[in-house]
Write a protein that holds these residues in place. Structure first.
Motif, PDB file in Angstrom:
ATOM      1  N   GLY A   8       9.463 -15.102  25.564  1.00 22.87           N
ATOM      2  CA  GLY A   8      10.244 -15.559  26.720  1.00 22.87           C
ATOM      3  C   GLY A   8      11.349 -16.504  26.311  1.00 22.87           C
ATOM      4  N   PHE A   9      12.183 -16.807  27.272  1.00 25.16           N
ATOM      5  CA  PHE A   9      13.378 -17.612  27.023  1.00 25.16           C
ATOM      6  C   PHE A   9      13.010 -19.046  26.631  1.00 25.16           C
ATOM      7  CE2 PHE A   9      17.514 -19.531  27.965  1.00 25.16           C
ATOM      8  CZ  PHE A   9      18.368 -18.547  27.502  1.00 25.16           C
ATOM      9  N   MET A  10      13.943 -19.700  25.931  1.00 25.52           N
ATOM     10  CA  MET A  10      13.781 -21.133  25.625  1.00 25.52           C
ATOM     11  C   MET A  10      13.430 -21.873  26.925  1.00 25.52           C
ATOM     12  SD  MET A  10      17.260 -21.698  23.363  1.00 25.52           S
ATOM     13  CE  MET A  10      18.294 -20.371  23.985  1.00 25.52           C
ATOM     14  N   GLY A  11      12.436 -22.721  26.853  1.00 24.43           N
ATOM     15  CA  GLY A  11      12.086 -23.528  28.027  1.00 24.43           C
ATOM     16  C   GLY A  11      11.113 -22.844  28.982  1.00 24.43           C
ATOM     17  N   CYS A  12      10.669 -21.620  28.669  1.00 25.99           N
ATOM     18  CA  CYS A  12       9.757 -20.945  29.608  1.00 25.99           C
ATOM     19  C   CYS A  12       8.334 -21.489  29.480  1.00 25.99           C
ATOM     20  CB  CYS A  12       9.772 -19.427  29.410  1.00 25.99           C
ATOM     21  SG  CYS A  12       8.910 -18.895  27.924  1.00 25.99           S
ATOM     22  N   GLY A  13       8.063 -22.236  28.399  1.00 21.57           N
ATOM     23  CA  GLY A  13       6.745 -22.871  28.258  1.00 21.57           C
ATOM     24  C   GLY A  13       5.860 -22.281  27.171  1.00 21.57           C
ATOM     25  N   ARG A  57      17.538 -16.175  11.469  1.00 21.90           N
ATOM     26  CA  ARG A  57      16.872 -14.932  11.888  1.00 21.90           C
ATOM     27  C   ARG A  57      16.095 -14.288  10.737  1.00 21.90           C
ATOM     28  NH1 ARG A  57      16.392 -16.192  16.918  1.00 21.90           N
ATOM     29  NH2 ARG A  57      18.374 -16.560  17.937  1.00 21.90           N
ATOM     30  N   ASP A  58      16.613 -14.422   9.523  1.00 22.83           N
ATOM     31  CA  ASP A  58      15.884 -13.872   8.369  1.00 22.83           C
ATOM     32  C   ASP A  58      14.582 -14.645   8.131  1.00 22.83           C
ATOM     33  OD1 ASP A  58      17.697 -11.876   7.956  1.00 22.83           O
ATOM     34  OD2 ASP A  58      18.818 -12.920   6.396  1.00 22.83           O
ATOM     35  N   MET A  59      14.669 -15.963   8.255  1.00 23.51           N
ATOM     36  CA  MET A  59      13.447 -16.770   8.089  1.00 23.51           C
ATOM     37  C   MET A  59      12.440 -16.446   9.184  1.00 23.51           C
ATOM     38  SD  MET A  59      14.830 -20.557   7.163  1.00 23.51           S
ATOM     39  CE  MET A  59      16.141 -20.793   5.979  1.00 23.51           C
ATOM     40  N   GLU A  60      12.968 -16.219  10.381  1.00 26.98           N
ATOM     41  CA  GLU A  60      12.124 -15.904  11.533  1.00 26.98           C
ATOM     42  C   GLU A  60      11.409 -14.563  11.309  1.00 26.98           C
ATOM     43  OE1 GLU A  60      14.326 -15.006  15.242  1.00 26.98           O
ATOM     44  OE2 GLU A  60      13.056 -16.503  16.190  1.00 26.98           O
ATOM     45  N   HIS A  61      12.136 -13.601  10.774  1.00 21.94           N
ATOM     46  CA  HIS A  61      11.517 -12.298  10.511  1.00 21.94           C
ATOM     47  C   HIS A  61      10.421 -12.423   9.447  1.00 21.94           C
ATOM     48  CE1 HIS A  61      10.871  -8.074  10.240  1.00 21.94           C
ATOM     49  NE2 HIS A  61      11.253  -8.016   8.983  1.00 21.94           N
ATOM     50  N   GLY A  78       9.740 -17.700  19.032  1.00 18.45           N
ATOM     51  CA  GLY A  78      10.956 -18.382  19.468  1.00 18.45           C
ATOM     52  C   GLY A  78      11.638 -17.530  20.537  1.00 18.45           C
ATOM     53  N   GLY A  79      12.552 -18.140  21.279  1.00 18.86           N
ATOM     54  CA  GLY A  79      13.205 -17.408  22.372  1.00 18.86           C
ATOM     55  C   GLY A  79      14.035 -16.216  21.925  1.00 18.86           C
TER      56      GLY A  79
END
Ligand code: S3P
Length: 168
Positions: A8-13, A57-61, A78-79
């Motif tokens: 979910g989006f940033m801030g969705c919890g 994004r590479d680190m995230e993957h 992450g969002g």
């Protein structure tokens, strides 16, 4: 594999709900941003500054690949994580992806004082939220197997997730 991946989006919890849910479901908890920050020994903002969004994004993957080997985890993504097919492919095999769907108004309100999210450090934050949300929502929906209402208390969101995942 039985992980629960929060999307979910940033801030969705995702983080707050995730911690609560992991206690409720007797599972372990990991926050993907924190995992990346620990490995890089840098904050997300520092990573964006030094390596750009593509570097992040590479680190995230890489984090998705590593975390997909675990079981019994609630994973707060992450969002931007599940906007990328390569991450959806990896994470959907490791458990149930759950979308926490919070309204534009809720998100603007929760994000109004944020200083940690590089994508939101811009002139017109609410416009940016609207633009990103419109672009991402169809992708979040496509990636997830279950959707819950994110405009309620974290406790209620966590309970809703648990009952929906159990009956999924
Ligand atoms: C991002 C969301 C952030 C973090 C990074 C990029 C995004 O995570 O991964 O700032 O692209 O939406 P949260 O959703 O936990 O804030």
């Amino acid at each position: 594999m039985n992980n629960i991946i929060l999307c979910g989006f940033m801030g969705c919890g995702k983080t707050t709900v995730g911690k609560y849910l992991s206690t409720l479901a007797n599972m372990k908890f990991v926050d993907m941003d924190k995992y990346i920050e620990k490995k890089a020994d840098m904050t997300v903002s520092e990573i964006f500054e030094k390596f750009g969004e593509d570097g992040f994004r590479d680190m995230e993957h890489k984090a998705c690949l590593e975390l997909s080997r675990s079981t019994d985890y609630v994973i707060a993504s992450g969002g931007g994580t599940l906007v990328f097919d390569r991450n959806v492919e990896v994470l959907s095999k490791t458990g149930t992806i759950v979308l926490i769907d919070a309204s534009y108004e809720t998100l603007c309100n929760r994000l109004k004082n944020d200083k940690k999210r590089p994508l939101l450090q811009c002139e017109n934050r609410n416009e940016k939220i609207k633009e990103l949300l419109n672009k991402r929502m169809p992708l979040y929906k496509k990636a997830s197997a279950v959707t819950v209402n994110g405009d309620q208390s974290s406790k209620k969101v966590a309970q809703e997730i648990l009952s929906k995942v159990n009956s999924h």
